[in-house]
Design an enzyme around this catalytic site. Structure first.
Site, PDB file in Angstrom:
ATOM      1  CG  LEU A  33     -33.448  25.455  -3.700  1.00  0.00           C
ATOM      2  CD1 LEU A  33     -33.748  24.233  -2.826  1.00  0.00           C
ATOM      3  CD2 LEU A  33     -33.841  25.176  -5.140  1.00  0.00           C
ATOM      4  CG  HIS A  37     -36.982  26.408  -6.630  1.00  0.00           C
ATOM      5  ND1 HIS A  37     -36.400  27.631  -6.400  1.00  0.00           N
ATOM      6  CD2 HIS A  37     -36.800  26.156  -7.952  1.00  0.00           C
ATOM      7  CE1 HIS A  37     -35.878  28.096  -7.525  1.00  0.00           C
ATOM      8  NE2 HIS A  37     -36.113  27.233  -8.478  1.00  0.00           N
TER       9      HIS A  37
HETATM   10  P1  AMP Z   1     -35.609  27.475 -12.078  1.00  0.00           P
HETATM   11  O1  AMP Z   1     -34.737  27.149 -10.921  1.00  0.00           O
HETATM   12  O2  AMP Z   1     -35.954  28.938 -12.193  1.00  0.00           O
HETATM   13  O3  AMP Z   1     -35.154  26.859 -13.382  1.00  0.00           O
HETATM   14  O4  AMP Z   1     -37.000  26.788 -11.766  1.00  0.00           O
HETATM   15  C1  AMP Z   1     -37.081  25.409 -11.460  1.00  0.00           C
HETATM   16  C2  AMP Z   1     -38.512  24.999 -11.441  1.00  0.00           C
HETATM   17  O5  AMP Z   1     -39.237  25.791 -10.498  1.00  0.00           O
HETATM   18  C3  AMP Z   1     -39.221  25.201 -12.797  1.00  0.00           C
HETATM   19  O6  AMP Z   1     -40.068  24.103 -13.043  1.00  0.00           O
HETATM   20  C4  AMP Z   1     -40.020  26.454 -12.565  1.00  0.00           C
HETATM   21  O7  AMP Z   1     -41.178  26.529 -13.362  1.00  0.00           O
HETATM   22  C5  AMP Z   1     -40.392  26.309 -11.107  1.00  0.00           C
HETATM   23  N1  AMP Z   1     -40.756  27.603 -10.529  1.00  0.00           N
HETATM   24  C6  AMP Z   1     -40.031  28.751 -10.567  1.00  0.00           C
HETATM   25  N2  AMP Z   1     -40.710  29.760  -9.968  1.00  0.00           N
HETATM   26  C7  AMP Z   1     -41.889  29.234  -9.549  1.00  0.00           C
HETATM   27  C8  AMP Z   1     -43.028  29.763  -8.863  1.00  0.00           C
HETATM   28  N3  AMP Z   1     -43.095  31.036  -8.476  1.00  0.00           N
HETATM   29  N4  AMP Z   1     -44.060  28.918  -8.614  1.00  0.00           N
HETATM   30  C9  AMP Z   1     -44.004  27.614  -8.999  1.00  0.00           C
HETATM   31  N5  AMP Z   1     -42.965  27.062  -9.640  1.00  0.00           N
HETATM   32  C10 AMP Z   1     -41.915  27.853  -9.911  1.00  0.00           C
END
Ligand code: AMP
Length: 282
Positions: A33, A37
């Site tokens: 995280l 997140h």
């Molecule tokens: P992940 O753990 O990379 O699969 O991401 C989980 C969620 O967090 C997904 O909906 C991503 O789009 C979101 N997310 C990842 N990086 C960011 C960020 N920098 N800003 C906003 N949401 C993010």
């Protein structure tokens, strides 16, 4: 905070909360995280009575040459952060729990999965939509929160929910960035400090595109070329794609005469990074 590994227990808890009349927010993640997140969790907390966060590094959305086996993990840190964000339940199934022997189904969105990351990551979005559909069925949320950093993923999930009449509101959250503009991502943990400087070229490229559009440039090819030059002037960079496209259909646009999306994917060292920005003509 509940930590749940079994599908049956997760369903039971969600049923109970629904029975109590609670609004359930789901934040799906692959763990490790970061501030992005945390922002999704904050929105989930604000909009729902109960927040479920899933942590699952989904093998089916990684290609054979991709980083599944070395994807960063930090369960202890994640649970601490989830607790501090007021998460009610963390759903953290094993791969065997999600894909038992004999598993044979796929949820596939056609159309918008062909473009952008769909071109270089065949099968990726089918992996995403299948696991997200499963997570929806298991956690039974009213709301699900996703980041705009993964703009195409957000669009694909909205399309799936619309097409399959899933009774879930999908909420997009603007990209969280570090102070220097780099979009926060679990994959930046792969970067050396020199590579991290080069990774800034993604945001610089998007800023350049926005500035060119603001100054009246209407030809996508000219902008894409300038962004390409800028990114390639940084060491360790290898461009996967740079596109200026319709924000809904994700098809390339021929002339910039309406708001459009500039999106790119660039490999910096071992990390494949993506970013995007909406631009509008003056
Ligand atoms: P992940 O753990 O990379 O699969 O991401 C989980 C969620 O967090 C997904 O909906 C991503 O789009 C979101 N997310 C990842 N990086 C960011 C960020 N920098 N800003 C906003 N949401 C993010």
């Amino acid at each position: 905070m509940e930590l749940i590994e079994k599908i049956a227990l997760m369903r039971e808890l969600s049923e109970k909360w629904r029975g109590d009349g609670d609004i359930i927010s789901l934040v799906p993640t692959m763990g490790f995280l970061h501030e992005g997140h945390m922002e999704l969790l904050r929105v989930g907390r604000e909009k729902g009575d109960r927040v479920i966060m899933s942590i699952f590094v989904n093998p089916t959305q990684f290609g054979p040459q991709e980083d599944y086996s070395r994807y960063p993990r930090d369960t202890e840190g994640d649970l601490r952060k989830a607790r501090s964000a007021g998460v009610d339940a963390v759903f953290m199934p094993t791969v065997e729990e999600m894909y038992p022997e004999g598993f044979q189904s796929t949820v596939r969105v056609e159309g918008i999965t062909r473009y952008l990351c769909g071109g270089s990551r065949p099968g990726h979005f089918a992996g995403v939509t299948t696991v997200v559909a499963k997570l929806f069925n298991i956690t039974k949320p009213h709301l699900a929160i996703f980041g705009e950093k993964d703009y195409q993923q957000l669009g694909v999930i909205k399309q799936m929910v619309r097409d399959l009449n899933m009774d879930i509101e999908i909420i997009g959250v603007p990209t969280v960035r570090q102070r220097d503009g780099l979009a926060v991502s679990s994959r930046t943990s792969y970067l050396s400090s020199e590579e991290r400087s080069s990774a800034l070229s993604l945001k610089k490229g998007l800023d350049l595109a926005r500035a060119m559009v603001a100054e009246g440039e209407k030809e996508p090819a000219k902008i894409i070329n300038a962004v390409r030059q800028l990114i390639l002037s940084h060491p360790f960079t290898e461009i996967d794609y740079i596109t200026i496209c319709d924000p809904e259909k994700l098809t390339d646009i021929e002339i910039i005469d309406r708001p459009c999306l500039v999106a790119l994917a660039v490999k910096v060292g071992k990390a494949r990074l993506i970013d995007n920005v909406m631009v509008r003509e003056n």
